[in-house]
Design an enzyme around this catalytic site. Sequence first.
Site, PDB file in Angstrom:
ATOM      1  N   ARG A  70       0.816  -1.220   0.000  1.00  0.00           N
ATOM      2  CA  ARG A  70       0.000   0.000   0.000  1.00  0.00           C
ATOM      3  C   ARG A  70       0.847   1.266   0.000  1.00  0.00           C
ATOM      4  NH1 ARG A  70      -3.671  -3.755   3.320  1.00  0.00           N
ATOM      5  NH2 ARG A  70      -1.635  -4.196   4.143  1.00  0.00           N
ATOM      6  N   GLU A 107       3.262  -7.750  12.694  1.00  0.00           N
ATOM      7  CA  GLU A 107       2.244  -8.079  13.697  1.00  0.00           C
ATOM      8  C   GLU A 107       1.805  -9.546  13.595  1.00  0.00           C
ATOM      9  OE1 GLU A 107      -1.168  -5.516  13.430  1.00  0.00           O
ATOM     10  OE2 GLU A 107      -1.792  -5.922  15.482  1.00  0.00           O
TER      11      GLU A 107
HETATM   12  O1  LIG Z   1       4.158  -2.061  11.862  1.00  0.00           O
HETATM   13  P1  LIG Z   1       4.011  -3.481  11.406  1.00  0.00           P
HETATM   14  O2  LIG Z   1       3.576  -4.401  12.513  1.00  0.00           O
HETATM   15  O3  LIG Z   1       5.229  -3.977  10.728  1.00  0.00           O
HETATM   16  O4  LIG Z   1       2.814  -3.554  10.368  1.00  0.00           O
HETATM   17  C1  LIG Z   1       2.626  -2.604   9.357  1.00  0.00           C
HETATM   18  C2  LIG Z   1       2.714  -3.213   7.992  1.00  0.00           C
HETATM   19  O5  LIG Z   1       1.704  -4.215   7.829  1.00  0.00           O
HETATM   20  C3  LIG Z   1       0.955  -3.941   6.634  1.00  0.00           C
HETATM   21  O6  LIG Z   1       1.527  -4.524   5.519  1.00  0.00           O
HETATM   22  P2  LIG Z   1       1.454  -6.098   5.229  1.00  0.00           P
HETATM   23  O7  LIG Z   1       2.585  -6.754   5.897  1.00  0.00           O
HETATM   24  O8  LIG Z   1       0.075  -6.564   5.572  1.00  0.00           O
HETATM   25  O9  LIG Z   1       1.771  -6.193   3.690  1.00  0.00           O
HETATM   26  P3  LIG Z   1       1.037  -5.664   2.380  1.00  0.00           P
HETATM   27  O10 LIG Z   1       0.990  -4.138   2.476  1.00  0.00           O
HETATM   28  O11 LIG Z   1       1.957  -6.112   1.305  1.00  0.00           O
HETATM   29  O12 LIG Z   1      -0.318  -6.275   2.326  1.00  0.00           O
HETATM   30  C4  LIG Z   1       1.041  -2.445   6.502  1.00  0.00           C
HETATM   31  O13 LIG Z   1       0.779  -2.035   5.165  1.00  0.00           O
HETATM   32  C5  LIG Z   1       2.454  -2.151   6.941  1.00  0.00           C
HETATM   33  O14 LIG Z   1       3.364  -2.300   5.859  1.00  0.00           O
HETATM   34  N1  LIG Z   2      -4.227  -3.619  12.145  1.00  0.00           N
HETATM   35  C1  LIG Z   2      -3.725  -3.505  10.909  1.00  0.00           C
HETATM   36  N2  LIG Z   2      -4.465  -2.967   9.917  1.00  0.00           N
HETATM   37  C2  LIG Z   2      -3.940  -2.852   8.676  1.00  0.00           C
HETATM   38  N3  LIG Z   2      -2.709  -3.257   8.340  1.00  0.00           N
HETATM   39  C3  LIG Z   2      -1.964  -3.795   9.321  1.00  0.00           C
HETATM   40  N4  LIG Z   2      -0.696  -4.248   9.323  1.00  0.00           N
HETATM   41  C4  LIG Z   2      -0.403  -4.682  10.549  1.00  0.00           C
HETATM   42  N5  LIG Z   2      -1.431  -4.508  11.368  1.00  0.00           N
HETATM   43  C5  LIG Z   2      -2.420  -3.946  10.626  1.00  0.00           C
END
Ligand SMILES: O=P(O)(O)OC[C@H]1O[C@H](OP(=O)(O)OP(=O)(O)O)[C@H](O)[C@@H]1O
Ligand SMILES: Nc1ncnc2[nH]cnc12
Length: 181
Positions: A70, A107
């Site tokens: 994103r 997470e």
């Molecule tokens: O602070 P954190 O605990 O590291 O989490 C935040 C990350 O998690 C989500 O991405 P995700 O890993 O779901 O990947 P994506 O954007 O490729 O779907 C979000 O877009 C951040 O990049």
């Molecule tokens: N709660 C949350 N919502 C959207 N993206 C995430 N990536 C990690 N935690 C998330």
Amino acid sequence: MSITSIEDDALALKSYIKSYPDFPLPGILFRDIFNVFQSSDGLQLLNNILKKYAAEIAGKVDCVAMLEARGFLLGTLMALHLNVPCVPVRKKGKLPGKVAQIEYSLEYAKDVLEVQLDVLQEGKRVLVIDDLLATGGTLEAAVQLLKKTGAEVVQAVVIMELCDLEARKKIDIPIKSFIQY
Ligand SMILES: O=P(O)(O)OC[C@H]1O[C@H](OP(=O)(O)OP(=O)(O)O)[C@H](O)[C@@H]1O
Ligand SMILES: Nc1ncnc2[nH]cnc12
């Protein structure tokens, strides 16, 4: 450009973000930035926030690093407003050529991040952008990865911050968030 403040715009933006309980795993309240993109008003609002913030930091950044997936959408807008190039930080195996890489935890999973080495150079002042700061695992890893390339990470920007997870405590660069939960 509108005359409202970034704070007013951010408050309005919050109403466009939908929250999904138990996605993608039980216990996770997923905050979905894509709801903003599904509305032209929401998208304009988001773009205006980035434009106003870019005006505040103009001249202090040489390159935007945007985090998969994103963050790509946000990083492109931000780079256009700052009039600088942008580079993707991607999950393992998706970027051709020479890459630097780092393993990280988030997470609800573990993964590897990579960035192409031909774009970033010693001393480049980089702004890192993503949609959301949760545990900070992704951002922390991205910062370490970018430092490995010789870049100087001067600012992180996220649209949403999950404050209870206290990610700021483990990340030693300034972080700008527009919406807090
Ligand atoms: O602070 P954190 O605990 O590291 O989490 C935040 C990350 O998690 C989500 O991405 P995700 O890993 O779901 O990947 P994506 O954007 O490729 O779907 C979000 O877009 C951040 O990049
Ligand atoms: N709660 C949350 N919502 C959207 N993206 C995430 N990536 C990690 N935690 C998330």
